[in-house]
Design a protein around this motif. Structure first.
Motif, short mmCIF file in Angstrom:
data_model
loop_
_atom_site.label_atom_id
_atom_site.label_comp_id
_atom_site.label_asym_id
_atom_site.label_seq_id
_atom_site.Cartn_x
_atom_site.Cartn_y
_atom_site.Cartn_z
N ASN A 60 0.84 -1.20 0.00
CA ASN A 60 0.00 0.00 0.00
C ASN A 60 0.88 1.25 0.00
O ASN A 60 1.86 1.33 0.75
CB ASN A 60 -0.91 0.01 1.22
CG ASN A 60 -1.96 -1.09 1.14
OD1 ASN A 60 -2.23 -1.59 0.06
ND2 ASN A 60 -2.55 -1.44 2.27
N SER A 61 0.53 2.19 -0.86
CA SER A 61 1.35 3.40 -1.00
C SER A 61 0.54 4.64 -0.61
O SER A 61 -0.68 4.67 -0.74
CB SER A 61 1.84 3.55 -2.44
OG SER A 61 2.58 2.41 -2.85
N PHE A 62 1.24 5.65 -0.15
CA PHE A 62 0.62 6.93 0.18
C PHE A 62 1.41 8.01 -0.56
O PHE A 62 2.47 8.43 -0.13
CB PHE A 62 0.63 7.17 1.68
CG PHE A 62 -0.13 6.13 2.45
CD1 PHE A 62 -1.50 6.25 2.66
CD2 PHE A 62 0.52 5.01 2.94
CE1 PHE A 62 -2.19 5.28 3.37
CE2 PHE A 62 -0.17 4.03 3.65
CZ PHE A 62 -1.52 4.17 3.85
N ALA A 63 0.90 8.39 -1.73
CA ALA A 63 1.62 9.38 -2.54
C ALA A 63 0.64 10.38 -3.15
O ALA A 63 0.78 10.79 -4.30
CB ALA A 63 2.41 8.67 -3.62
N ARG A 65 -2.45 9.99 -4.03
CA ARG A 65 -3.42 9.46 -4.96
C ARG A 65 -4.29 8.43 -4.25
O ARG A 65 -3.87 7.78 -3.29
CB ARG A 65 -2.71 8.82 -6.16
CG ARG A 65 -1.82 9.82 -6.91
CD ARG A 65 -1.11 9.16 -8.07
NE ARG A 65 -2.08 8.70 -9.08
CZ ARG A 65 -1.71 8.09 -10.21
NH1 ARG A 65 -0.42 7.86 -10.45
NH2 ARG A 65 -2.63 7.71 -11.08
N ARG A 66 -5.50 8.26 -4.78
CA ARG A 66 -6.45 7.39 -4.10
C ARG A 66 -6.12 5.91 -4.28
O ARG A 66 -6.45 5.09 -3.43
CB ARG A 66 -7.85 7.67 -4.63
CG ARG A 66 -8.93 6.93 -3.84
CD ARG A 66 -10.32 7.29 -4.30
NE ARG A 66 -11.32 6.60 -3.52
CZ ARG A 66 -12.62 6.66 -3.74
NH1 ARG A 66 -13.08 7.42 -4.75
NH2 ARG A 66 -13.47 6.00 -2.99
N ALA A 67 -5.49 5.52 -5.37
CA ALA A 67 -5.18 4.11 -5.62
C ALA A 67 -4.29 3.56 -4.50
O ALA A 67 -3.27 4.16 -4.14
CB ALA A 67 -4.47 3.97 -6.96
N MET A 68 -4.70 2.43 -3.96
CA MET A 68 -3.94 1.84 -2.85
C MET A 68 -2.64 1.22 -3.32
O MET A 68 -1.62 1.28 -2.62
CB MET A 68 -4.80 0.79 -2.14
CG MET A 68 -6.02 1.36 -1.43
SD MET A 68 -6.97 0.09 -0.61
CE MET A 68 -5.79 -0.52 0.58
N ASN A 69 -2.66 0.57 -4.50
CA ASN A 69 -1.47 -0.13 -4.98
C ASN A 69 -0.82 0.68 -6.10
O ASN A 69 -1.28 0.66 -7.24
CB ASN A 69 -1.85 -1.52 -5.48
CG ASN A 69 -2.51 -2.35 -4.39
OD1 ASN A 69 -2.00 -2.44 -3.29
ND2 ASN A 69 -3.65 -2.95 -4.70
N GLN A 70 0.24 1.40 -5.76
CA GLN A 70 0.91 2.26 -6.73
C GLN A 70 2.28 1.74 -7.13
O GLN A 70 2.88 2.24 -8.09
CB GLN A 70 1.03 3.68 -6.17
CG GLN A 70 -0.32 4.33 -5.91
CD GLN A 70 -0.17 5.74 -5.37
OE1 GLN A 70 0.82 6.40 -5.64
NE2 GLN A 70 -1.16 6.21 -4.61
N GLN A 71 2.78 0.75 -6.40
CA GLN A 71 4.08 0.16 -6.73
C GLN A 71 3.87 -1.19 -7.40
O GLN A 71 2.92 -1.91 -7.09
CB GLN A 71 4.90 -0.04 -5.45
CG GLN A 71 5.31 1.24 -4.77
CD GLN A 71 6.55 1.85 -5.40
OE1 GLN A 71 6.90 1.52 -6.53
NE2 GLN A 71 7.22 2.74 -4.69
N GLN A 72 4.75 -1.53 -8.32
CA GLN A 72 4.68 -2.85 -8.92
C GLN A 72 4.96 -3.93 -7.88
O GLN A 72 5.76 -3.74 -6.96
CB GLN A 72 5.69 -2.97 -10.06
CG GLN A 72 5.40 -2.06 -11.25
CD GLN A 72 6.35 -2.30 -12.39
OE1 GLN A 72 7.16 -3.22 -12.35
NE2 GLN A 72 6.26 -1.47 -13.42
N PRO A 73 4.29 -5.09 -8.00
CA PRO A 73 4.49 -6.14 -6.99
C PRO A 73 5.85 -6.80 -7.14
O PRO A 73 6.51 -6.70 -8.18
CB PRO A 73 3.37 -7.13 -7.31
CG PRO A 73 3.12 -6.95 -8.78
CD PRO A 73 3.32 -5.48 -9.04
N VAL A 74 6.26 -7.47 -6.09
CA VAL A 74 7.47 -8.29 -6.11
C VAL A 74 7.08 -9.71 -5.71
O VAL A 74 6.05 -9.94 -5.08
CB VAL A 74 8.56 -7.75 -5.14
CG1 VAL A 74 9.03 -6.39 -5.58
CG2 VAL A 74 8.03 -7.70 -3.71
N VAL A 75 7.92 -10.64 -6.10
CA VAL A 75 7.68 -12.04 -5.79
C VAL A 75 8.43 -12.42 -4.52
O VAL A 75 9.64 -12.16 -4.39
CB VAL A 75 8.11 -12.95 -6.95
CG1 VAL A 75 7.91 -14.42 -6.58
CG2 VAL A 75 7.32 -12.61 -8.20
#
Length: 450
Positions: A60-63, A65-75
């Motif tokens: 979850n990112s706080f930048a 913007r309303r979108a919760m997932n702003q970073q690409q996922p990692v495995v």
């Protein structure tokens, strides 16, 4: 457009690993147990669920913007897991029991020489028949190949233990010991034929079979498996297969719905292991002459040695299941790798459920909650080892306690009770298994003379 992929192409083989995470891949270890190796063909009730797993991590990112997932996922971590449900078969049962219990020993049943070592070449007649002049109905055969380097095929033709025509072919590549999967009462004239080699010798011995005792390991059992999965389109091509290594058996359930007209003795095993690899697919063997076991072969009784006052009369059990929670799992550590670092074995326990018909009030009161019992379950296969013995599996559950108060129900007009049980540790093993079949100890990755 091409048609769908047929599921009959699916197949499963399994073997005990000599080293965790390394599939047996040298010498005879690559072969089936009847070829002198350790691999077992599994007749599965449905497609096994072995599949790769990986943790995909979103943050979850706080930048602003309303979108919760702003970073690409990692495995994150990678592993494989799944289960397989199989009808009980005389050979592969031992593999599952060894994985669940962790310790095993083997006792060879009586043998007899049918053909002393002779030079290989063409066909051979036995000097003594497996039925020993009619006094014994038949036996499995053991072939000892020596002083040859080419490899070839042993073809066997004769009558099985029931007097029906039977034949099989056994491929060999090295000097060593090989086994028939059929019990023969007699071998025909020139019924043993060797092809593919020009030198060496062969000796033939009759086998009554082996008894394998499976008990809980006192510490870390160290038993892991390699599993080959054939015909999975996800492997990329029909010439490829999945190989699951480092698979530890976490739980094994044995179940027999003995009252059902068409039920089988079933085993379900759950595994966890390393990420899946792919490699060139080998060949699947044809249907095994080792046959499945029907559920009606089950008998259950209270053991009089552990239940004072009880007789050795078999109880009227209609359904019986038991689960060995083996306590095995993989563990992860900080080692700069996504894979499991090894296998850990924690505590184990045995639980189960049973339904039975009761004869009278005294019988009903014997099964009170928290009451202690010793239970002996015996599965007898209709398939013969010799005229006087069948393939069997027995389970002795000592220090067994009834976990729930038995509730009386109506079983088509008969008084029935259902109960659950759990074993505790005592001065003896809370559970042990004894399997009688024709699989040599090397078939389960065990050492010992055959």
């Amino acid at each position: 457009m091409p048609g769908p992929v047929a599921v009959f192409n699916r197949g499963t083989k399994m073997s005990v690993e000599l080293n965790r995470g390394v599939a047996p891949n040298t010498g005879m270890a690559t072969s089936g147990w009847w070829h002198g190796g350790s691999w077992h063909d599994f007749i599965t009730d449905s497609i096994p669920t072995f599949v790769d797993q990986e943790a995909v991590i979103f943050t979850n990112s706080f930048a602003g913007r309303r979108a919760m997932n702003q970073q690409q996922p990692v495995v994150g971590r990678k592993w494989s897991e799944g289960d397989v449900s199989v009808p009980a078969v005389g050979d592969s049962l031992g593999l599952l029991l060894y994985g669940a219990m962790g310790d095993a020993s083997t006792n060879a049943l009586p043998t007899g020489v049918l053909l002393a070592a002779v030079g290989v070449g063409g066909s051979h007649n036995l000097t003594t028949q497996p039925n020993n002049g009619g006094r014994e109905g038949g036996r499995h055969l053991r072939f000892t190949m020596a002083n040859q380097t080419d490899g070839g095929t042993i073809s066997v033709c004769g009558l099985d233990i029931d007097g029906n025509g039977a034949s099989e072919s056994i491929t060999f590549r090295n000097n060593g010991v090989y086994y028939s999967r059929t019990a023969y009462s007699s071998i025909g004239n020139s019924g043993i034929t060797i092809t593919g080699i020009s030198g060496g010798s062969i000796a033939v011995t009759a086998m009554d079979g082996f008894q394998h005792r499976f008990t809980p390991a006192s510490g870390s059992s160290g038993v892991t498996f390699s599993i080959q999965s054939f015909g999975n389109p996800a492997a990329g091509a029909t010439s490829r297969m999945f190989v699951h290594t480092g698979m530890v058996l976490k739980e094994l359930t044995l179940e027999s719905d003995a009252a059902a007209p068409d039920a089988l003795f079933m085993a379900t095993a759950t595994y966890e292991g390393d990420p899946t690899a792919t490699c060139t697919a080998g060949s699947l063997n044809s249907a095994s002459p080792m046959r499945i076991w029907p559920a009606w072969g089950l008998q259950v009784r209270r053991d009089p040695q552990n239940t004072p006052g009880n007789t050795t009369v078999w109880n009227k059990v209609t359904n019986f299941s038991m689960t060995v929670n083996a306590g095995g799992r993989n563990y992860n550590v900080a080692n700069n790798s996504q894979r499991p670092a090894g296998t850990f074995y924690g505590g184990y326990e045995v639980t189960g459920e049973m339904t039975l018909l009761v004869d009278d009030e005294v019988e009903f009161l014997r099964w009170q909650a928290a009451s202690q019992h010793g239970i002996h379950a015996l599965w007898t296969s209709p398939w013969k080892l010799s005229a006087t013995s069948n393939m069997t599996l027995s389970a002795s559950l000592n220090h067994l306690f009834i976990e729930t108060y038995p509730a009386a129900t109506d079983d088509d007009g008969a008084q029935s009770i259902g109960l659950s049980f759990r074993t505790i540790d005592g001065n003896d093993f809370p559970v042990r298994f004894l399997l009688q079949n024709n699989v040599p100890p090397m078939g389960y990755g065990l050492s010992g003379a055959c």
